[in-house]
Design an enzyme around this catalytic site. Structure first.
Site, PDB file in Angstrom:
ATOM      1  N   GLU A 193      48.664  40.392  -6.423  1.00 15.01           N
ATOM      2  CA  GLU A 193      48.055  39.118  -5.726  1.00 15.01           C
ATOM      3  C   GLU A 193      48.451  37.975  -6.294  1.00 15.01           C
ATOM      4  OE1 GLU A 193      43.863  40.076  -3.952  1.00 15.01           O
ATOM      5  OE2 GLU A 193      44.102  41.390  -5.569  1.00 15.01           O
TER       6      GLU A 193
ATOM      7  N   SER B 160      43.109  42.391  -1.400  1.00 15.26           N
ATOM      8  CA  SER B 160      43.854  41.798  -0.377  1.00 15.26           C
ATOM      9  C   SER B 160      44.500  42.633   0.741  1.00 15.26           C
ATOM     10  CB  SER B 160      44.980  40.949  -1.075  1.00 15.26           C
ATOM     11  OG  SER B 160      44.690  39.958  -1.575  1.00 15.26           O
TER      12      SER B 160
ATOM     13  N   TYR C  95      46.027  35.939   5.462  1.00 12.69           N
ATOM     14  CA  TYR C  95      46.747  34.431   4.644  1.00 12.69           C
ATOM     15  C   TYR C  95      47.812  33.905   5.673  1.00 12.69           C
ATOM     16  CZ  TYR C  95      44.882  36.876   0.706  1.00 12.69           C
ATOM     17  OH  TYR C  95      43.805  37.318  -0.139  1.00 12.69           O
TER      18      TYR C  95
ATOM     19  N   ARG D  27      32.013  37.401  -3.992  1.00 16.15           N
ATOM     20  CA  ARG D  27      32.039  37.437  -2.368  1.00 16.15           C
ATOM     21  C   ARG D  27      31.742  38.951  -2.161  1.00 16.15           C
ATOM     22  NH1 ARG D  27      37.124  36.804  -0.363  1.00 16.15           N
ATOM     23  NH2 ARG D  27      36.670  38.753   0.531  1.00 16.15           N
TER      24      ARG D  27
ATOM     25  N   ASP E  29      32.209  42.041   0.527  1.00 14.11           N
ATOM     26  CA  ASP E  29      32.505  42.274   1.500  1.00 14.11           C
ATOM     27  C   ASP E  29      31.884  43.468   2.664  1.00 14.11           C
ATOM     28  OD1 ASP E  29      34.743  40.409   1.515  1.00 14.11           O
ATOM     29  OD2 ASP E  29      36.077  42.025   0.874  1.00 14.11           O
TER      30      ASP E  29
ATOM     31  N   GLU F 206      32.729  46.314  -0.847  1.00 20.47           N
ATOM     32  CA  GLU F 206      33.204  45.830  -2.313  1.00 20.47           C
ATOM     33  C   GLU F 206      32.760  44.507  -2.381  1.00 20.47           C
ATOM     34  OE1 GLU F 206      37.067  44.634  -3.021  1.00 20.47           O
ATOM     35  OE2 GLU F 206      37.502  43.747  -1.098  1.00 20.47           O
TER      36      GLU F 206
ATOM     37  N   ASN G 130      34.019  40.946  -4.652  1.00 20.97           N
ATOM     38  CA  ASN G 130      35.139  40.444  -5.254  1.00 20.97           C
ATOM     39  C   ASN G 130      34.738  39.549  -6.359  1.00 20.97           C
ATOM     40  OD1 ASN G 130      37.364  41.092  -3.275  1.00 20.97           O
ATOM     41  ND2 ASN G 130      35.812  40.540  -1.938  1.00 20.97           N
TER      42      ASN G 130
ATOM     43  N   GLY H 197      39.185  34.413  -3.321  1.00 20.20           N
ATOM     44  CA  GLY H 197      40.001  33.356  -3.127  1.00 20.20           C
ATOM     45  C   GLY H 197      39.459  32.099  -3.037  1.00 20.20           C
TER      46      GLY H 197
HETATM   47  N1  LIG Z   1      35.127  51.634   5.937  1.00 23.31           N
HETATM   48  C1  LIG Z   1      35.728  50.958   6.280  1.00 23.31           C
HETATM   49  N2  LIG Z   1      35.625  50.693   7.939  1.00 23.31           N
HETATM   50  C2  LIG Z   1      36.274  49.701   8.446  1.00 23.31           C
HETATM   51  N3  LIG Z   1      37.009  48.859   8.164  1.00 23.31           N
HETATM   52  C3  LIG Z   1      37.118  49.134   6.713  1.00 23.31           C
HETATM   53  C4  LIG Z   1      36.623  49.961   5.636  1.00 23.31           C
HETATM   54  N4  LIG Z   1      37.008  49.878   4.407  1.00 23.31           N
HETATM   55  C5  LIG Z   1      38.102  48.859   4.758  1.00 23.31           C
HETATM   56  N5  LIG Z   1      38.023  48.259   5.978  1.00 23.31           N
HETATM   57  C6  LIG Z   1      39.031  47.179   6.419  1.00 23.31           C
HETATM   58  O1  LIG Z   1      40.074  46.881   5.111  1.00 23.31           O
HETATM   59  C7  LIG Z   1      39.743  45.605   4.685  1.00 23.31           C
HETATM   60  C8  LIG Z   1      40.080  45.717   3.064  1.00 23.31           C
HETATM   61  O2  LIG Z   1      39.168  46.669   2.500  1.00 23.31           O
HETATM   62  P1  LIG Z   1      38.310  46.391   1.226  1.00 23.31           P
HETATM   63  O3  LIG Z   1      37.548  47.441   0.981  1.00 23.31           O
HETATM   64  O4  LIG Z   1      37.650  45.201   1.434  1.00 23.31           O
HETATM   65  O5  LIG Z   1      39.558  46.339   0.206  1.00 23.31           O
HETATM   66  P2  LIG Z   1      40.481  45.000  -0.666  1.00 23.31           P
HETATM   67  O6  LIG Z   1      40.013  45.054  -1.807  1.00 23.31           O
HETATM   68  O7  LIG Z   1      41.810  45.339  -0.282  1.00 23.31           O
HETATM   69  O8  LIG Z   1      40.109  43.715   0.281  1.00 23.31           O
HETATM   70  C9  LIG Z   1      38.436  45.191   4.955  1.00 23.31           C
HETATM   71  O9  LIG Z   1      38.045  43.859   4.939  1.00 23.31           O
HETATM   72  C10 LIG Z   1      38.184  45.938   6.305  1.00 23.31           C
HETATM   73  O10 LIG Z   1      38.525  45.054   7.405  1.00 23.31           O
HETATM   74 MG   LIG Z   2      37.974  43.069   0.519  1.00 22.34          MG
END
Ligand SMILES: Nc1ncnc2c1ncn2[C@@H]1O[C@H](COP(=O)(O)OP(=O)(O)O)[C@@H](O)[C@H]1O
Ligand SMILES: [Mg+2]
Length: 307
Positions: free
Chosen positions: A17, A147, A213, A252, A254, A267, A269, A273
């Site tokens: 990143e 990301s 992005y 933040r 998610d 997760e 963060n 960003g």
């Molecule tokens: N269990 C899930 N169900 C639906 N969408 C998911 C799931 N896990 C991840 N995603 C999608 O993938 C994106 C990235 O996953 P995330 O776990 O937040 O990892 P990163 O650290 O890459 O942001 C999320 O913002 C979401 O759009």
């Molecule tokens: Mg994420």
């Protein structure tokens, strides 16, 4: 609070990143300078100790994303050097970077997180995921990345193998997670306060690196059009996830909100960003902090905590 210390904005680094971090770092640097603060920009490399000493940095504003910056390692180095820094400490940073440890802590704090399996090899992976019991679609992701790098949504069995490979390219352990249909929501945390949630609506349906992005590819709703009690519940869950990992200063969280309105934590963060159009600054703006006020508040929290 009067701030008269020399601030080092740490950016860049060597993670996947790096480019996003440079954008965050430059935005933070400009905002701090605009407030008349004494600022040094540092692109973090193996000479980081000499750089910090040479530039006589007294407090570090960490604008590094991903490995090396968000995972507790730079935090540990700064502890050694006796330099105060923004955001979470060593342990919380390391926990937040590891999606399996994070999920265990979310679960033990009574928060929902998608059911998952952690896998170490493709063969095991293929078998276990199929036998895993939660069925397709699944989300395959690296254990420690950000990301949406290496993340795939898998709807058909034949897409599993390449998805495993994409995730294994980023580490020896991967995560297969039940896909949560519904809405994508993120909650910023500032100090002890959850900010207004944001709903993320990517045009493609998947919030991947491009959707994150590239201007115009994603719509943001601040706040989402959801009933007020549900918005409060989402904020509580966000705050709960931040606390479950022992985070401090800001973060933040998610989430996915399923069609029954159940919020699943994906997760936390710990260095989200920080460009002026990033999600945390958007949420902060909705709570009345412009970008300068946000950077100042993050710095003040770092100085208060260590005081
Ligand atoms: N269990 C899930 N169900 C639906 N969408 C998911 C799931 N896990 C991840 N995603 C999608 O993938 C994106 C990235 O996953 P995330 O776990 O937040 O990892 P990163 O650290 O890459 O942001 C999320 O913002 C979401 O759009
Ligand atoms: Mg994420």
């Amino acid at each position: 609070m009067k701030i008269d210390r020399r601030i080092g904005v740490l950016m860049g680094g060597t993670s996947a990143e790096r480019e996003v971090s440079l954008r965050s770092g430059k935005a933070v640097e400009a905002a701090l300078r605009a407030q008349g603060l004494e600022v040094e920009a540092i692109d973090v490399g193996s000479d980081i100790v000499e750089e910090l000493r040479g530039k006589r940095v007294e407090v570090a504003f960490i604008a590094l994303h991903g490995r090396g910056g968000e995972d507790g390692t730079i935090q540990g180095l700064l502890e050694w050097l006796g330099i105060r820094y923004t955001g979470s400490g060593v342990l919380a940073s390391a926990l937040a970077m590891n999606k399996v440890y994070s999920k265990r802590l979310f679960q033990s704090s009574g928060l929902l997180t998608p059911p998952y399996q952690a896998l170490r090899s493709v063969d095991d992976a293929a078998m276990s995921a199929l036998l895993g019991g939660f069925g397709l679609p699944v989300v395959v992701k690296p254990l420690e990345e950000g990301s949406t790098i290496g993340v795939s949504i898998v709807r058909e069995e034949e897409e599993l193998e390449p998805a495993f490979q994409r995730a294994f390219d980023h580490g020896c352990c991967i995560l297969v997670e039940k896909y949560i249909a519904g809405k994508e929501i993120t909650v910023g945390i500032l100090g002890e306060e959850p900010l207004p949630p944001i709903e993320i609506v990517p045009a493609s349906g998947f919030y991947d690196y491009r959707a994150k992005y590239t201007a115009g590819l994603t719509q943001y709703r601040v706040p989402p059009s959801l009933p007020r009690p549900l918005l409060s519940r989402i904020q509580e869950v966000g705050m709960g996830a931040h606390r479950a990992l022992g985070c401090s200063g800001f973060s933040r969280v998610d989430l996915r909100l399923d069609d029954d309105g159940a919020p699943y934590v994906l997760e936390v963060n710990t260095v989200p960003g920080m460009t002026e159009t990033s999600l945390l600054p958007k949420a902060a703006a909705a709570a009345g902090y412009d970008f300068c006020a946000l950077t100042r508040k993050i710095l003040e929290l770092a100085l208060q905590e260590a005081a």
